[in-house]
Design an enzyme around this catalytic site. Structure first.
Site, short mmCIF file in Angstrom:
data_model
loop_
_atom_site.label_atom_id
_atom_site.label_comp_id
_atom_site.label_asym_id
_atom_site.label_seq_id
_atom_site.Cartn_x
_atom_site.Cartn_y
_atom_site.Cartn_z
N HIS A 192 -10.48 92.69 -11.94
CA HIS A 192 -9.20 93.26 -12.35
C HIS A 192 -8.92 94.50 -11.51
O HIS A 192 -9.82 95.29 -11.22
CB HIS A 192 -9.24 93.65 -13.84
CG HIS A 192 -8.13 94.57 -14.22
ND1 HIS A 192 -6.82 94.15 -14.27
CD2 HIS A 192 -8.11 95.88 -14.51
CE1 HIS A 192 -6.06 95.19 -14.59
NE2 HIS A 192 -6.81 96.24 -14.73
N CYS B 229 -3.10 95.68 -17.80
CA CYS B 229 -4.36 96.43 -17.80
C CYS B 229 -4.94 96.40 -19.20
O CYS B 229 -4.41 95.71 -20.08
CB CYS B 229 -4.08 97.88 -17.34
SG CYS B 229 -5.58 98.82 -16.95
N HIS C 2 1.57 100.62 -20.02
CA HIS C 2 1.75 102.07 -19.90
C HIS C 2 2.85 102.56 -20.84
O HIS C 2 3.07 103.75 -20.95
CB HIS C 2 2.08 102.45 -18.46
CG HIS C 2 1.02 101.99 -17.51
ND1 HIS C 2 1.08 100.79 -16.86
CD2 HIS C 2 -0.14 102.56 -17.13
CE1 HIS C 2 0.00 100.65 -16.12
NE2 HIS C 2 -0.76 101.70 -16.27
N GLU D 3 -14.45 96.18 -26.24
CA GLU D 3 -15.00 97.40 -25.62
C GLU D 3 -15.01 98.62 -26.54
O GLU D 3 -14.93 99.76 -26.08
CB GLU D 3 -14.24 97.73 -24.31
CG GLU D 3 -14.31 96.61 -23.28
CD GLU D 3 -13.63 96.93 -21.94
OE1 GLU D 3 -13.45 98.11 -21.62
OE2 GLU D 3 -13.29 95.97 -21.23
N LYS E 161 -2.01 109.91 -6.38
CA LYS E 161 -3.21 110.64 -5.99
C LYS E 161 -2.97 111.63 -4.86
O LYS E 161 -2.27 111.33 -3.90
CB LYS E 161 -4.27 109.64 -5.54
CG LYS E 161 -5.14 109.14 -6.67
CD LYS E 161 -5.92 107.94 -6.22
CE LYS E 161 -6.93 108.29 -5.17
NZ LYS E 161 -8.20 108.78 -5.74
N GLY F 32 -9.58 93.43 -21.39
CA GLY F 32 -10.89 93.83 -21.91
C GLY F 32 -10.84 94.71 -23.13
O GLY F 32 -11.33 94.35 -24.18
N TRP G 212 -15.34 107.03 -8.74
CA TRP G 212 -15.04 107.95 -9.84
C TRP G 212 -16.22 108.85 -10.18
O TRP G 212 -16.29 109.41 -11.27
CB TRP G 212 -14.54 107.16 -11.06
CG TRP G 212 -13.14 106.64 -10.86
CD1 TRP G 212 -12.28 106.98 -9.86
CD2 TRP G 212 -12.43 105.69 -11.66
NE1 TRP G 212 -11.09 106.31 -9.98
CE2 TRP G 212 -11.15 105.50 -11.08
CE3 TRP G 212 -12.75 104.97 -12.82
CZ2 TRP G 212 -10.20 104.63 -11.62
CZ3 TRP G 212 -11.79 104.11 -13.35
CH2 TRP G 212 -10.53 103.95 -12.76
N GLU H 10 -1.64 94.39 -11.74
CA GLU H 10 -0.50 95.00 -12.43
C GLU H 10 0.79 94.62 -11.72
O GLU H 10 0.95 94.92 -10.54
CB GLU H 10 -0.69 96.53 -12.39
CG GLU H 10 0.45 97.28 -13.01
CD GLU H 10 0.27 98.79 -12.87
OE1 GLU H 10 -0.86 99.28 -12.93
OE2 GLU H 10 1.29 99.47 -12.70
N1 GLN Z 1 -11.82 96.32 -18.75
C1 GLN Z 1 -11.17 97.59 -18.72
C2 GLN Z 1 -10.24 97.72 -19.90
O1 GLN Z 1 -9.71 96.74 -20.31
C3 GLN Z 1 -10.37 97.74 -17.46
C4 GLN Z 1 -9.62 99.02 -17.41
C5 GLN Z 1 -9.16 99.39 -16.03
O2 GLN Z 1 -9.26 98.61 -15.12
N2 GLN Z 1 -8.64 100.58 -15.88
O3 GLN Z 1 -10.01 98.81 -20.39
ZN ZN Z 2 -6.35 98.20 -15.04
#
Ligand code: GLN
Ligand code: ZN
Length: 781
Positions: free
Chosen positions: A658, A743, A711, A501, A126, A449, A578, A682
């Site tokens: 998270h 993640c 990633h 999601e 950032k 998620g 954000w 992470e």
């Molecule tokens: N629950 C969200 C997902 O699984 C968390 C994503 C995040 O923290 N960037 O996408």
């Molecule tokens: Zn994440």
């Protein structure tokens, strides 16, 4: 005499995201570099002419970049790590993009940032406390520098050919080195003496070409600096003053107060100093009083970081002293920082109502505000004044609008005022209650998620958005996806499930769209990194939750399975960090409002039967203030907001959180104070090293250190994840440990995700076989 207006930087992306489309077309091989470079030149020309047409006195050049201005600087001075294959001389565009995005062996232009084979991209991080990300320059132990191309000079001449005299912008050498990292971990400032001759040559060539002024950005001036770093600034600007005495330097600081660096800044032999009076209005008096009479003072008065229309009459008052006490030709008025961080033009937002639009000011409106302010400063009775009054009325309208103020929200906030929100029982007690409720094995497995947002999912959503797919059909589609993902998780043996999601476009937008006080734009893009742009939500008013936001999907998913289904929410700090946030309330108050809205959702989920609720705080750490001494205050209210939304539940309801990073060393007490029952973080790429903070500081609650790097498309094997878990067991207690990816999985494909999660579940099973009941938790004192 008029006070000059100056701009520090204009958005690069184009009104209609032309740069993104040109880049992506080039990367995918659909167009050649000629087309890309032409588009870039057209965008630069457009920006210069637009600023000129709007009456801006000092117009920047070299503020454009194909990807990132820090990367441009590294390439310009030849700071190119050997892996990219550059030797000397001009730097090919493919080398530039390989540094930006990585390259896949011979196919540098194949459209994806590959990892694994080929060359990885530079690290990205950032830019100060913005949501813009820059590429981190990397220096060799014996790094040498050379001028590969004088890009500021080219930009300057390009603008001149169009009839626009500009002030070229350079990232200052001290900030540049400070933002980079040395491979051997030594301070990159030791390279300063090698770098300065390259800068001196750039500046000399600019001066010879007729440039009167340059803008050199040293935003490091608003950070906590060491004595060595301050000395580096002194050496740098002394050298420039000696070597290029005719070129006038506007030294720009922004994003905060000069604070304890003020003396250093004032002592530098530069012709001008730019200060940010939006983020740090308190420094106005000191700076105005102390800048040498012969120096030009550039006042950053229009907010370059936010999208609200300024109240110019008020701005005018705040600078009255400067205007009265200084020669006008030693003053400039400017945005607080580059306009890179705001969208281009409010006029594009045809779908927003007129009232809301009248409150907003994007890049070109901000330039108009500057011009208007300059006119009003020139003649107090004449033409400027009526326009100024109209502006004040518009700015005032937002502050008093009924759309902004919701008395119920204020009342609820007052109810919680002064109370420290806390769970009813200690963690130990809750842990017992939760263990009795869930029949989870040791090392329980779960995911964060989201599951892959496939092309199909995105297509269905955009068809529904465009009205081409009815709500009934869209919902049926999402239900099929949800059923499939729930079945699959059961099949492979995950212990705690998620609904996937699929209904969410974005983890903040999904909630913002259902909360009052939020507005969404169609075209208000800002650059996040490279060709990735975001449209941050605009929080304009009091935040409340008129209706449940996630209960329907949670309920549907839970109805499909006996296993616990996590309720899945985004936390208040992340939603705040954000978004573009209203500026008439402290950020912490807005955050508390969001927290109360999320609290309502948490309680509704619990009432509906959710036993586990996860509240993601992906962006908590990135909200840390630039100055260390401001950290505690931020952490206090951020943690309080999390507790406000999460602590209303019963002991046997398990709260997860998270976080998308793992540098917790310096914020561990705050993380512990959040008191989530389970936190996932992470850690896979750092080989669990970053768990050290949790071990050393004896983090008491449960933790899921990520064992799968989401990633990368690479699928880790069972043993690899098992090894990571073994490493985690060296630092954590067995009954603390969860097994999950780093993640969410939304950016991955099913082809990677399926084998990876099967391996993950298998790794947990293996571990359970080795340690059937785990190491017992030592009795706590
Ligand atoms: N629950 C969200 C997902 O699984 C968390 C994503 C995040 O923290 N960037 O996408
Ligand atoms: Zn994440």
């Amino acid at each position: 005499m008029t006070i000059k207006t100056a701009n520090l930087g204009f958005p690069r992306i184009g009104r209609h995201r032309e740069l993104k489309f040109a880049l992506e077309s080039y990367w995918s091989g659909k167009s050649d570099r000629g087309v890309l470079l032409e588009t870039a030149a057209r965008l630069r020309a457009g920006a210069w002419l637009e600023q000129k047409a709007r009456g801006i006195g000092v117009i920047p050049s070299n503020d454009f970049s194909l990807y990132d201005h820090v990367l441009d600087t590294a390439v310009m001075v030849g700071a190119i790590p050997p892996v990219y294959g550059w030797r000397a001389g001009a730097v090919d565009l493919d080398v530039y993009f390989a540094m930006a995005r990585g390259s896949n062996g011979g196919h540098a232009a194949c459209g994806h940032a590959h990892q694994g084979d080929g060359v990885p991209a530079l690290e990205m991080t950032k830019w100060f406390d913005t949501n813009y990300h820059y590429l981190v320059p990397e220096f060799e132990k014996e790094q040498s520098f050379e001028l590969t191309k004088n890009t500021p000079l080219e930009a300057f001449l390009e603008a001149r050919a169009l009839g626009v005299e500009t002030r070229p912008v350079l990232l200052g050498p001290v900030t540049f080195l400070k933002l980079g990292k040395s491979r051997d971990g030594s301070s990159s400032l030791r390279l300063l003496e090698r770098l300065l001759p390259v800068y001196a040559r750039i500046l000399a060539e600019l001066s010879n070409a007729g440039a009167q002024w340059v803008q050199i950005d040293e935003p490091c001036l608003v950070l906590d600096l060491t004595g060595e770093e301050r000395q580096a600034l002194v050496r740098t600007y002394a050298a420039f003053a000696t070597l290029i005495p005719d070129l006038r330097i506007m030294l720009a600081s922004y994003f905060g107060a000069l604070g304890d660096n003020l003396d250093t800044a004032l002592a530098l032999p530069v012709a001008g100093l730019h200060v940010d009076l939006v983020r740090a209005p308190e420094q106005a008096g000191d700076v105005i009083a102390r800048v040498a009479p012969g120096q030009t003072l550039s006042l950053g008065l229009i907010d370059g970081r936010n999208i609200w229309r300024s109240n110019l009459a008020k701005v005018k008052e705040t600078i009255a002293a400067a205007v009265a006490g200084r020669a006008r030709d030693t003053l400039q008025i400017a945005p607080s920082c580059s306009l890179l961080h705001v969208p281009v033009d409010v006029a594009l937002e045809t779908a927003l109502d007129d009232e809301l639009k009248s409150w907003l000011s994007f890049a070109v409106q901000k330039l108009d505000e500057l011009a208007l302010l300059s006119a009003a400063l020139e003649d107090d009775e004449g033409a400027g004044l009526p326009a100024l009054e109209a502006n004040a009325v518009a700015a005032q309208a937002r502050l008093t609008s009924v759309r902004v103020h919701d008395p119920i929200v204020a009342g609820r906030l007052a109810e919680f005022e002064g109370k420290v929100p806390a769970r009813a029982s200690t963690f130990r007690h809750r842990q017992d209650a939760q263990r009795r409720r869930f029949d989870l094995p040791l090392f329980p497995t779960t995911t964060i998620g989201s599951f892959p947002q496939t092309a199909e999912v995105r297509k269905a959503r955009s068809m529904h958005d465009r009205g081409e797919l009815s709500y009934i059909d869209y919902k049926a589609f999402l239900e099929r996806e949800t059923v499939a993902v729930v079945r699959w998780q059961e099949e492979i043996g995950l212990d705690v499930l998620v609904h996937g999601e699929f209904e969410r476009n974005d983890m903040v937008q999904y909630f913002g769209e259902q909360l009052s006080g939020f507005a969404f734009t169609r075209h208000a893009w800002v650059q996040s990194y490279g060709s990735r742009y975001v449209r941050p939500p605009i929080i304009y008013g009091d935040v409340a939750r008129p209706n449940p936001m996630t209960i329907g999907w949670w309920d549907y998913a839970q109805s499909l399975t006996q296993r616990p289904m996590k309720g899945m929410l985004t936390g208040p700090v992340t939603i705040l960090n954000w978004s573009f946030v209203r500026d008439d309330l402290p950020r912490e108050t807005v955050c508390r409002q969001i927290a109360l809205a999320i609290r309502d959702e948490v309680l509704d989920l619990e009432r509906a039967g959710a036993a586990i609720i996860q509240i993601d705080e992906a962006a908590l750490r990135e909200g840390l203030p630039l100055r260390r001494r401001d950290w505690q205050h931020y952490l206090d209210w951020a943690v309080e907001a999390f507790r406000l939304c999460s602590t209303g539940v019963a002991d046997e309801t398990q709260i997860h959180t998270h976080m998308c990073y793992s540098e917790f060393n310096d914020i561990m007490p705050a993380i512990a104070a959040m008191d989530a029952d389970v936190i996932s973080i992470e850690t896979s790429r750092s080989k669990m090293e970053l768990l050290q903070a949790f071990a050393v500081q004896r983090y008491p609650n449960e933790i899921g250190p990520g064992v799968y790097d989401i990633h990368s498309p690479r699928v880790p094997g069972v043993d690899e994840m098992k090894t990571l878990l073994d490493l985690a067991r060296e630092r954590l207690l067995d009954d603390q440990l969860w097994v999950n990816p780093d993640c969410g999985l939304k950016t991955r494909t099913w082809e990677d995700v399926k084998p990876a999660l099967i391996h993950m579940v298998e790794a947990a099973r293996k571990l359970r076989q080795e340690v059937p009941s785990g190491k017992p938790r030592p009795v706590q004192a």
